[in-house]
Design a protein around this motif. Structure first.
Motif, mmCIF file in Angstrom:
data_model
loop_
_atom_site.group_PDB
_atom_site.id
_atom_site.type_symbol
_atom_site.label_atom_id
_atom_site.label_comp_id
_atom_site.label_asym_id
_atom_site.label_seq_id
_atom_site.Cartn_x
_atom_site.Cartn_y
_atom_site.Cartn_z
ATOM 1 N N GLY A 86 0.828 -1.201 0.000
ATOM 2 C CA GLY A 86 0.000 0.000 0.000
ATOM 3 C C GLY A 86 0.862 1.251 0.000
ATOM 4 O O GLY A 86 0.622 2.190 -0.778
ATOM 5 N N ARG A 87 1.894 1.270 0.823
ATOM 6 C CA ARG A 87 2.807 2.422 0.863
ATOM 7 C C ARG A 87 3.512 2.603 -0.482
ATOM 8 O O ARG A 87 3.689 3.719 -0.952
ATOM 9 N N ALA A 88 3.919 1.514 -1.103
ATOM 10 C CA ALA A 88 4.569 1.608 -2.419
ATOM 11 C C ALA A 88 3.589 2.159 -3.455
ATOM 12 O O ALA A 88 3.983 2.956 -4.320
ATOM 13 N N ALA A 92 6.080 8.415 -2.240
ATOM 14 C CA ALA A 92 6.742 9.017 -1.090
ATOM 15 C C ALA A 92 5.836 10.079 -0.463
ATOM 16 O O ALA A 92 4.863 10.520 -1.074
ATOM 17 N N THR A 93 6.191 10.495 0.762
ATOM 18 C CA THR A 93 5.410 11.551 1.435
ATOM 19 C C THR A 93 5.356 12.803 0.569
ATOM 20 O O THR A 93 4.304 13.420 0.416
ATOM 21 N N ASN A 94 6.497 13.188 -0.001
ATOM 22 C CA ASN A 94 6.543 14.330 -0.912
ATOM 23 C C ASN A 94 6.215 13.872 -2.336
ATOM 24 O O ASN A 94 6.946 13.073 -2.921
ATOM 25 N N ARG A 113 -0.620 18.717 0.281
ATOM 26 C CA ARG A 113 -1.855 18.399 -0.465
ATOM 27 C C ARG A 113 -1.627 17.082 -1.209
ATOM 28 O O ARG A 113 -1.800 16.992 -2.415
ATOM 29 N N ASN A 114 -1.264 16.056 -0.440
ATOM 30 C CA ASN A 114 -0.827 14.809 -1.090
ATOM 31 C C ASN A 114 -1.907 13.723 -1.190
ATOM 32 O O ASN A 114 -1.606 12.545 -1.362
ATOM 33 N N ILE A 115 -3.155 14.131 -1.106
ATOM 34 C CA ILE A 115 -4.407 13.426 -1.462
ATOM 35 C C ILE A 115 -4.741 12.082 -0.793
ATOM 36 O O ILE A 115 -5.888 11.657 -0.827
HETATM 37 P P1 DAT Z 1 2.968 9.968 5.170
HETATM 38 O O1 DAT Z 1 1.610 10.592 4.916
HETATM 39 O O2 DAT Z 1 3.703 9.694 3.887
HETATM 40 O O3 DAT Z 1 2.884 8.762 6.077
HETATM 41 P P2 DAT Z 1 3.948 11.418 7.487
HETATM 42 O O4 DAT Z 1 3.185 10.415 8.299
HETATM 43 O O5 DAT Z 1 5.372 11.643 7.836
HETATM 44 O O6 DAT Z 1 3.872 11.062 5.921
HETATM 45 O O7 DAT Z 1 3.207 12.826 7.551
HETATM 46 C C1 DAT Z 1 1.804 12.887 7.543
HETATM 47 C C2 DAT Z 1 1.383 13.996 6.614
HETATM 48 O O8 DAT Z 1 1.878 15.233 7.094
HETATM 49 C C3 DAT Z 1 1.941 13.892 5.188
HETATM 50 O O9 DAT Z 1 1.155 13.066 4.366
HETATM 51 C C4 DAT Z 1 1.878 15.323 4.743
HETATM 52 C C5 DAT Z 1 2.204 16.084 6.016
HETATM 53 N N1 DAT Z 1 3.635 16.398 6.057
HETATM 54 C C6 DAT Z 1 4.653 15.543 6.311
HETATM 55 N N2 DAT Z 1 5.835 16.159 6.250
HETATM 56 C C7 DAT Z 1 5.557 17.448 5.954
HETATM 57 C C8 DAT Z 1 6.338 18.604 5.739
HETATM 58 N N3 DAT Z 1 7.669 18.564 5.836
HETATM 59 N N4 DAT Z 1 5.700 19.759 5.437
HETATM 60 C C9 DAT Z 1 4.360 19.820 5.326
HETATM 61 N N5 DAT Z 1 3.561 18.763 5.515
HETATM 62 C C10 DAT Z 1 4.144 17.602 5.820
#
Ligand code: DAT
Ligand code: MG
Length: 150
Positions: A86-88, A92-94, A113-115
């Motif tokens: 699922g993560r793949a 990535a987060t960004n 805004r990563n949906i």
């Molecule tokens: P993920 O959603 O990939 O598991 P995460 O758990 O580290 O990532 O962070 C949760 C959410 O927070 C991520 O989807 C978007 C936001 N986020 C993470 N890092 C950020 C950053 N450096 N600046 C702004 N928003 C961020």
């Protein structure tokens, strides 16, 4: 195991942009099975629990505001390696660091805004499923099971 579960959530921007169907389709087409699904307007209090591990991050207040800005689709998918695969599938987060072909790599640009959300470990999946589905999930047997698994 083939009954591993992950918590997937279409975030408010994914809902507003009409990407719910496309996102669910990707998981269904891969072979994952829906075992829980609902459309909800989350409260800030609920989201603070969901993102409790990030409470000290500078982006935390903005993250909670964005996530509470509209309804989300909360889903539990079940299947082989559901959390890691699922993560793949998310990327990535960004989004800019996400491979083309991943959900974030295909549909979004900004980290804030990563949906889509996806659990990062089996342990967090179990916590998130309990938080979003206190009523429990619905187990069922797919007729395709023997064609998806050996
Ligand atoms: P993920 O959603 O990939 O598991 P995460 O758990 O580290 O990532 O962070 C949760 C959410 O927070 C991520 O989807 C978007 C936001 N986020 C993470 N890092 C950020 C950053 N450096 N600046 C702004 N928003 C961020
Ligand atoms: Mg995370």
């Amino acid at each position: 195991s083939t009954t591993e579960r992950t918590y997937i959530m279409v975030k408010p921007d994914g809902v507003q942009r009409g990407l719910v169907g496309k996102i669910i389709t990707r998981f269904e087409e891969r072979g994952y099975k829906i075992v829980a699904l609902k459309f909800v307007q989350p409260t800030e209090e609920h989201l603070e629990k969901h993102y409790a591990d990030l409470r000290n991050k500078p982006f935390f207040p903005g993250l909670i505001k964005y996530m509470a800005s509209g309804p989300v689709v909360a889903i539990v998918f079940e299947g082989l390696d559901a959390v890691k695969t699922g993560r793949a599938m998310l990327g990535a987060t960004n989004p800019l660091a996400s491979p083309i072909g991943s959900i974030r790599g295909d549909f979004c640009l900004a980290v804030g805004r990563n949906i889509i959300h996806g659990s990062d470990s089996v342990e967090s999946a179990n916590k998130e499923i309990a938080l979003w589905f206190p009523e429990g999930i619905t187990e069922w047997k797919s007729v395709f099971e023997n064609w998806i698994y050996e």
